[in-house]
Scaffold this active site. Sequence first.
Site, PDB file in Angstrom:
ATOM      1  N   ASN A 108      -4.789  12.177   3.289  1.00  0.00           N
ATOM      2  CA  ASN A 108      -3.937  11.390   2.392  1.00  0.00           C
ATOM      3  C   ASN A 108      -4.343  11.735   0.965  1.00  0.00           C
ATOM      4  O   ASN A 108      -5.361  11.252   0.473  1.00  0.00           O
ATOM      5  CB  ASN A 108      -4.144   9.894   2.680  1.00  0.00           C
ATOM      6  CG  ASN A 108      -3.374   9.009   1.716  1.00  0.00           C
ATOM      7  OD1 ASN A 108      -2.558   9.491   0.930  1.00  0.00           O
ATOM      8  ND2 ASN A 108      -3.627   7.709   1.770  1.00  0.00           N
TER       9      ASN A 108
ATOM     10  N   LYS B 242      -3.028  10.886  -1.717  1.00  0.00           N
ATOM     11  CA  LYS B 242      -2.703   9.814  -2.671  1.00  0.00           C
ATOM     12  C   LYS B 242      -2.046  10.424  -3.916  1.00  0.00           C
ATOM     13  O   LYS B 242      -1.332  11.422  -3.780  1.00  0.00           O
ATOM     14  CB  LYS B 242      -3.963   8.996  -3.003  1.00  0.00           C
ATOM     15  CG  LYS B 242      -4.651   8.494  -1.723  1.00  0.00           C
ATOM     16  CD  LYS B 242      -5.725   7.485  -1.934  1.00  0.00           C
ATOM     17  CE  LYS B 242      -6.315   7.090  -0.593  1.00  0.00           C
ATOM     18  NZ  LYS B 242      -7.371   6.078  -0.715  1.00  0.00           N
TER      19      LYS B 242
ATOM     20  N   HIS C  45      -0.349   1.260   3.940  1.00  0.00           N
ATOM     21  CA  HIS C  45      -1.679   1.541   3.376  1.00  0.00           C
ATOM     22  C   HIS C  45      -2.118   0.342   2.533  1.00  0.00           C
ATOM     23  O   HIS C  45      -1.296  -0.302   1.879  1.00  0.00           O
ATOM     24  CB  HIS C  45      -1.631   2.816   2.530  1.00  0.00           C
ATOM     25  CG  HIS C  45      -2.995   3.317   2.196  1.00  0.00           C
ATOM     26  ND1 HIS C  45      -3.748   2.756   1.192  1.00  0.00           N
ATOM     27  CD2 HIS C  45      -3.766   4.287   2.749  1.00  0.00           C
ATOM     28  CE1 HIS C  45      -4.924   3.375   1.150  1.00  0.00           C
ATOM     29  NE2 HIS C  45      -4.959   4.306   2.076  1.00  0.00           N
TER      30      HIS C  45
ATOM     31  N   GLU D 259      -3.457   0.200  -0.244  1.00  0.00           N
ATOM     32  CA  GLU D 259      -3.102   0.308  -1.667  1.00  0.00           C
ATOM     33  C   GLU D 259      -1.661  -0.135  -1.885  1.00  0.00           C
ATOM     34  O   GLU D 259      -1.317  -0.704  -2.918  1.00  0.00           O
ATOM     35  CB  GLU D 259      -3.341   1.751  -2.155  1.00  0.00           C
ATOM     36  CG  GLU D 259      -4.838   2.016  -2.294  1.00  0.00           C
ATOM     37  CD  GLU D 259      -5.286   3.436  -2.027  1.00  0.00           C
ATOM     38  OE1 GLU D 259      -4.443   4.354  -2.038  1.00  0.00           O
ATOM     39  OE2 GLU D 259      -6.495   3.633  -1.788  1.00  0.00           O
TER      40      GLU D 259
ATOM     41  N   GLU E 256      -8.437   1.119   8.526  1.00  0.00           N
ATOM     42  CA  GLU E 256      -9.076   1.434   7.256  1.00  0.00           C
ATOM     43  C   GLU E 256      -9.628   0.154   6.630  1.00  0.00           C
ATOM     44  O   GLU E 256      -8.882  -0.582   5.952  1.00  0.00           O
ATOM     45  CB  GLU E 256      -8.064   2.061   6.283  1.00  0.00           C
ATOM     46  CG  GLU E 256      -7.450   3.340   6.774  1.00  0.00           C
ATOM     47  CD  GLU E 256      -6.966   4.213   5.618  1.00  0.00           C
ATOM     48  OE1 GLU E 256      -7.409   5.362   5.553  1.00  0.00           O
ATOM     49  OE2 GLU E 256      -6.184   3.732   4.774  1.00  0.00           O
TER      50      GLU E 256
ATOM     51  N   GLY F 150     -12.597   4.623  -0.730  1.00  0.00           N
ATOM     52  CA  GLY F 150     -12.939   5.131  -2.058  1.00  0.00           C
ATOM     53  C   GLY F 150     -14.227   4.556  -2.625  1.00  0.00           C
ATOM     54  O   GLY F 150     -14.499   4.688  -3.815  1.00  0.00           O
TER      55      GLY F 150
ATOM     56  N   SER G 176     -13.877   6.377   3.248  1.00  0.00           N
ATOM     57  CA  SER G 176     -15.058   7.184   2.905  1.00  0.00           C
ATOM     58  C   SER G 176     -15.536   8.048   4.075  1.00  0.00           C
ATOM     59  O   SER G 176     -16.734   8.273   4.232  1.00  0.00           O
ATOM     60  CB  SER G 176     -16.191   6.301   2.379  1.00  0.00           C
ATOM     61  OG  SER G 176     -15.774   5.651   1.197  1.00  0.00           O
TER      62      SER G 176
END
Length: 253
Positions: free
Chosen positions: A9, A11, A97, A99, A169, A175, A215
Amino acid sequence: MRKNIVAGNWKMNKRFDEALELVNDLMERLEKENELNAMVVLCPPYPYLEMCSDMSQESYFAVGAQDVSEQESGAYTGEVSASMLESLGLDYCIVGHSERRAYHHETNAVVEKKVKQLLANNICPIVCCGELLPEREAEKQFDVVKEQITESLFSLSAEEFGNIVIAYEPVWAIGTGKTATPQQAQEMHAFIRSLIAEKYGNEVAENTSILYGGSCNAKNAEELFANKDVDGGLIGGASLKAEDFMKIVTSFK
Ligand code: 13P
């Protein structure tokens, strides 16, 4: 059918020339592998999908988008429909996701609509779930993930469910450099599989690929993927460098 999958991904990273360079680099490295034990999926930003899809014809990777509209078509400025993605020959699309849940107020109900749009267009949704740090600290992670999966996916038929991939996730691991331990990942993946088994039966559950994201990198992938219910990874930062990404792709023993 359950398969090992490593999806990158990207992003909102890379300009066009950099994206092209990364794909070329990956293609050269993929070419040198005799046998891959995982399916490779690249999920670049929208403007690079066509280029990646064209290049995938000559290589061993599939292409996915990072999001899709919940609507079919029409006056939705800025949105991209599942049918448009299908017309570019895409096989996958990330949905829900964290985000998008955090910055675009995507609810489980919205995720459900997006999943249905994708399935109607023969694109495999990679559906993300995962708890926030305070939820893990309050030991609510199983409740949170159960609610996400139930509300966004359990209106599907067993046949439809056979065409989706799940990505666990944990948001606190995204991140941050903090990875779930292999035990934490295995425990949650087994839990997700048990939810699917309860709803759709063992066969559907055993055939569902469940990926880990957060991560995941060249150093920890092997240990994470060695778990029986971890069928691969959804990789953010480490998918932006061909060398690192390839180490992850070849982590399946
Ligand atoms: P990182 O690998 O950068 O933690 O991102 C994970 C992720 O969000 C993949 O979708």
